[in-house]
Write an enzyme that holds these catalytic residues in place. Structure first.
Site: not given
Ligand code: PEP
Length: 250
Positions: A8, A10, A95, A97, A166, A172, A211
């Protein structure tokens, strides 16, 4: 079943950076990686570029969102059939976000999943609890509620979705769920989706996201109910993304 690793990006990238990243990923894949399904979800304007660069390759592509509506007066939105026009196999829906900054409710997320499925696109349905919810002991109830809305709406098509667990506090932040924490939630989600897809012959992929990186991917992916990863930051670094793919080999 192959594990599934999806990047992803972003709101990152640009024509030149995307090309360099994708060429490095394609060049780094070996025949041993054929046992892993791989995809990248890019900002919508770059989907034609992905179609050009990834068409015919082992890497699928997708969008980071999709409209809950079919067509019409929804300025700024992108419909599922439009994504299909550019060869998208996947669309992220829900997601954190999007839920956090765009007020997407469980019902909106479910409608988006349904639109994607109707256009032949696999929705990657993201669920996860905030830190406050985890601390309050609400993790299980939150993720079950989020997934239930989608199962309720898409019904017998639930076997065609991908789920991504998630935890919001891990996205992040550099703070990853332990393999045991992630497995415990995946186990709950597995039981929930299995009950809804009792007659489907293929098991639904449940990805972990938050992460995930080259160092922690092997232990997370070794858990029995973790079928892959949704990778944010590390998907922008070809060497890291490739190492995660290697960790997902069968
Ligand atoms: C994501 O944006 O779905 C995500 C898991 O980000 P990150 O790996 O940077 O934590």
């Amino acid at each position: 079943m192959n594990k599934l690793i999806v990047g992803n990006w972003k709101m990152n990238g640009g024509l030149a950076a995307n090309e360099a990243l994708l060429k490095a990923v394609l060049a780094g894949l070996t025949s041993a990686d054929a046992s892993v399904s791989v995809g990248v979800c890019a900002p919508a304007p770059y989907l034609p570029q992905l179609q050009t660069l990834l068409g015919g390759s082992a890497v699928a592509w997708g969008a980071q969102d999709v409209s809950a509506h079919e067509s019409g007066a929804y300025t700024g939105e992108v419909s599922a059939p439009m994504l299909r026009d550019f060869g998208c196999r996947y669309a992220l829906v829900g997601h954190s976000e999007r839920r956090q900054y765009h007020g997407e409710t469980d019902e909106v997320v479910a409608a988006k999943a349904q639109r994607a499925l109707a256009a032949g696109i696999t929705p990657i349905v993201c669920v996860g609890e905030t830190l406050a919810q985890r601390d309050a002991g609400e993790t299980e109830a939150v993720v079950k509620r989020q997934l239930a809305a989608v199962i309720h709406t898409v019904g017998h098509c639930s076997s065609e979705i991908v789920i991504a667990y998630e935890p919001v506090w891990a996205i992040g932040t550099g703070r990853t769920a332990t393999p045991e924490q992630a497995q415990a939630v995946h186990h709950v989600l597995r039981a929930q989706v299995a009950a809804a897809t009792a007659h489907a012959d293929q098991r639904v992929h449940i990805l972990y996201g938050g992460s995930m990186n080259a160092a922690n991917a092997p232990s997370l992916l070794a858990q029995p109910d973790i079928d892959g990863g949704l990778i944010g930051g590390a998907s922008l670094k070809p060497a890291d993304f490739l190492q995660i793919i290697q960790a997902a080999r069968r």
